[in-house]
Motif scaffolding. Structure first.
Motif, PDB file in Angstrom:
ATOM      1  N   HIS A 142      13.908   8.801  -8.648  1.00 11.45           N
ATOM      2  CA  HIS A 142      13.665   8.292  -7.162  1.00 11.45           C
ATOM      3  C   HIS A 142      12.408   7.594  -6.884  1.00 11.45           C
ATOM      4  N   MET A 143      11.400   7.871  -7.629  1.00 10.84           N
ATOM      5  CA  MET A 143      10.137   7.024  -7.629  1.00 10.84           C
ATOM      6  C   MET A 143      10.418   5.619  -7.715  1.00 10.84           C
ATOM      7  N   ALA A 144      11.157   5.211  -8.885  1.00 15.78           N
ATOM      8  CA  ALA A 144      11.388   3.928  -9.255  1.00 15.78           C
ATOM      9  C   ALA A 144      12.190   3.234  -8.181  1.00 15.78           C
ATOM     10  N   ASN A 145      13.271   3.976  -7.726  1.00 18.43           N
ATOM     11  CA  ASN A 145      14.207   3.283  -6.953  1.00 18.43           C
ATOM     12  C   ASN A 145      13.377   2.871  -5.673  1.00 18.43           C
ATOM     13  N   HIS A 146      12.619   3.921  -5.189  1.00 16.73           N
ATOM     14  CA  HIS A 146      11.814   3.604  -4.006  1.00 16.73           C
ATOM     15  C   HIS A 146      11.138   2.555  -4.101  1.00 16.73           C
ATOM     16  N   GLY A 147      10.260   2.071  -5.291  1.00 17.43           N
ATOM     17  CA  GLY A 147       9.638   1.014  -5.375  1.00 17.43           C
ATOM     18  C   GLY A 147      10.577  -0.467  -5.421  1.00 17.43           C
ATOM     19  N   THR A 148      11.726  -0.292  -5.762  1.00 14.34           N
ATOM     20  CA  THR A 148      12.721  -1.387  -5.857  1.00 14.34           C
ATOM     21  C   THR A 148      13.205  -1.676  -4.409  1.00 14.34           C
ATOM     22  N   TYR A 149      13.485  -0.644  -3.920  1.00 16.29           N
ATOM     23  CA  TYR A 149      13.806  -0.943  -2.403  1.00 16.29           C
ATOM     24  C   TYR A 149      12.668  -1.615  -1.524  1.00 16.29           C
ATOM     25  N   HIS A 150      11.399  -1.185  -1.516  1.00 12.13           N
ATOM     26  CA  HIS A 150      10.241  -1.973  -0.840  1.00 12.13           C
ATOM     27  C   HIS A 150       9.970  -3.104  -1.601  1.00 12.13           C
ATOM     28  N   ARG A 151      10.080  -3.245  -2.681  1.00 12.86           N
ATOM     29  CA  ARG A 151       9.810  -4.686  -3.345  1.00 12.86           C
ATOM     30  C   ARG A 151      10.851  -5.682  -2.835  1.00 12.86           C
ATOM     31  N   GLY A 152      11.978  -5.191  -2.531  1.00 17.46           N
ATOM     32  CA  GLY A 152      12.958  -6.038  -2.059  1.00 17.46           C
ATOM     33  C   GLY A 152      12.680  -6.538  -0.398  1.00 17.46           C
ATOM     34  N   GLU A 153      12.026  -5.761   0.344  1.00 18.84           N
ATOM     35  CA  GLU A 153      11.799  -6.265   1.523  1.00 18.84           C
ATOM     36  C   GLU A 153      10.287  -7.155   1.355  1.00 18.84           C
ATOM     37  N   ILE A 154       9.560  -6.847   0.579  1.00 19.42           N
ATOM     38  CA  ILE A 154       8.285  -7.588   0.273  1.00 19.42           C
ATOM     39  C   ILE A 154       8.726  -8.930  -0.297  1.00 19.42           C
ATOM     40  N   ALA A 155       9.684  -9.037  -1.250  1.00 18.63           N
ATOM     41  CA  ALA A 155      10.152 -10.319  -1.624  1.00 18.63           C
ATOM     42  C   ALA A 155      10.568 -11.215  -0.634  1.00 18.63           C
ATOM     43  N   ALA A 194       0.838  -1.198   0.059  1.00 24.18           N
ATOM     44  CA  ALA A 194       0.138  -0.016   0.139  1.00 24.18           C
ATOM     45  C   ALA A 194       0.767   1.393  -0.058  1.00 24.18           C
ATOM     46  N   HIS A 195       2.130   1.155   0.868  1.00 25.77           N
ATOM     47  CA  HIS A 195       2.999   2.275   0.693  1.00 25.77           C
ATOM     48  C   HIS A 195       3.346   2.642  -0.784  1.00 25.77           C
ATOM     49  N   ILE A 196       3.862   1.540  -1.408  1.00 25.74           N
ATOM     50  CA  ILE A 196       4.244   1.744  -2.753  1.00 25.74           C
ATOM     51  C   ILE A 196       3.332   2.355  -3.762  1.00 25.74           C
ATOM     52  N   ALA A 197       2.045   1.809  -3.492  1.00 28.02           N
ATOM     53  CA  ALA A 197       0.996   2.236  -4.538  1.00 28.02           C
ATOM     54  C   ALA A 197       0.714   3.771  -4.186  1.00 28.02           C
ATOM     55  N   GLY A 198       0.559   4.104  -2.823  1.00 31.33           N
ATOM     56  CA  GLY A 198       0.375   5.493  -2.307  1.00 31.33           C
ATOM     57  C   GLY A 198       1.544   6.511  -2.873  1.00 31.33           C
ATOM     58  N   ALA A 199       2.732   5.965  -2.663  1.00 34.15           N
ATOM     59  CA  ALA A 199       3.918   6.879  -3.118  1.00 34.15           C
ATOM     60  C   ALA A 199       3.827   7.143  -4.694  1.00 34.15           C
ATOM     61  N   GLN A 200       3.383   6.170  -5.487  1.00 30.54           N
ATOM     62  CA  GLN A 200       3.322   6.294  -6.723  1.00 30.54           C
ATOM     63  C   GLN A 200       2.251   7.259  -7.298  1.00 30.54           C
ATOM     64  N   ALA A 201       0.852   7.214  -6.604  1.00 30.79           N
ATOM     65  CA  ALA A 201      -0.299   8.246  -6.709  1.00 30.79           C
ATOM     66  C   ALA A 201       0.337   9.594  -6.186  1.00 30.79           C
ATOM     67  N   ILE A 202       1.132   9.688  -5.271  1.00 29.23           N
ATOM     68  CA  ILE A 202       1.640  10.989  -4.547  1.00 29.23           C
ATOM     69  C   ILE A 202       2.606  11.509  -5.507  1.00 29.23           C
ATOM     70  N   TRP A 203       3.470  10.895  -6.230  1.00 30.28           N
ATOM     71  CA  TRP A 203       4.382  11.559  -7.144  1.00 30.28           C
ATOM     72  C   TRP A 203       3.860  11.962  -8.360  1.00 30.28           C
ATOM     73  N   HIS A 204       2.851  11.202  -8.749  1.00 31.26           N
ATOM     74  CA  HIS A 204       2.296  11.336 -10.107  1.00 31.26           C
ATOM     75  C   HIS A 204       1.598  12.712  -9.838  1.00 31.26           C
ATOM     76  N   ALA A 205       0.674  12.804  -8.877  1.00 32.63           N
ATOM     77  CA  ALA A 205      -0.026  14.194  -8.617  1.00 32.63           C
ATOM     78  C   ALA A 205       0.936  15.210  -8.259  1.00 32.63           C
ATOM     79  N   ARG A 206       2.234  15.042  -7.658  1.00 32.01           N
ATOM     80  CA  ARG A 206       3.081  16.060  -7.493  1.00 32.01           C
ATOM     81  C   ARG A 206       3.470  16.652  -8.930  1.00 32.01           C
ATOM     82  N   TRP A 207       4.041  15.732 -10.016  1.00 30.17           N
ATOM     83  CA  TRP A 207       4.464  16.105 -11.352  1.00 30.17           C
ATOM     84  C   TRP A 207       3.148  16.676 -12.207  1.00 30.17           C
ATOM     85  N   THR A 208       1.937  16.254 -11.779  1.00 32.19           N
ATOM     86  CA  THR A 208       1.014  16.874 -12.521  1.00 32.19           C
ATOM     87  C   THR A 208       0.229  18.000 -12.076  1.00 32.19           C
TER      88      THR A 208
END
Length: 170
Positions: free
Chosen positions: A129-142, A48-62
């Protein structure tokens, strides 16, 4: 390869890796996704944190600020809600990334952070940053999913590249 092509490539990988994690999580017991600990409390909470961060960054950019209803995603109680958020985010990010031109990624992006503090960075930096953020947390989840017997398999960038070469229309 241009900066924009690299960003588009990186986001293709990010979406692929998210889908692999979600597929593995779908095989786990719902209680285990809440019980198994990761950096944000549980597998489900970290997804949920990864998904939330994606939405946050997309909104910040747009629109330059965080979306108002992001708490709904970050407080999700089911994998179905999180998967729906990822589907929505992935569609929005694909559209956004494919619509970019080189000048876009080299512009300053002005936004407010979660505390309302104004900030600015080059757009390409925020996107990496957003892509690397997801990579970090996917490692934890994996690691957590593997402990539950539901490994997502190899998530490294090179495996995505090999799959793309072997199956270019996927």
């Amino acid at each position: 390869m241009s900066k924009i092509e690299l960003i588009q490539h990186l986001f293709g990988y990010d979406i692929w890796a998210n889908d692999k994690i979600l597929e593995a999580a779908s095989k786990a017991d719902a209680d285990a996704l809440v019980r198994e600990k990761t950096g944000f409390g549980s597998v489900l909470a970290t997804l949920a944190h990864i998904a939330g961060a994606q939405a946050i960054w997309h909104a910040r950019w747009t629109i330059g600020k965080n979306p108002a209803a992001i708490a709904d995603v970050q407080n999700a109680k089911t994998l179905a809600v999180v998967k729906e958020a990822f589907e929505k985010n992935h569609a929005a990010l694909r559209t956004y990334v494919t619509g970019l031109i080189e000048q876009d990624v080299n512009r300053m992006s002005h936004y407010q952070d979660s505390r309302g503090t104004p900030s600015s960075r080059m757009l390409w930096q925020l996107m990496v940053h957003m892509a690397n953020h997801g990579t970090y947390h996917r490692g934890e989840i994996a690691a957590a999913l593997s402990a539950l017997g539901h490994s997502p398999g190899d998530l490294d960038f090179v495996y995505w590249e090999r799959q793309r070469e072997d199956h270019p229309n996927r």
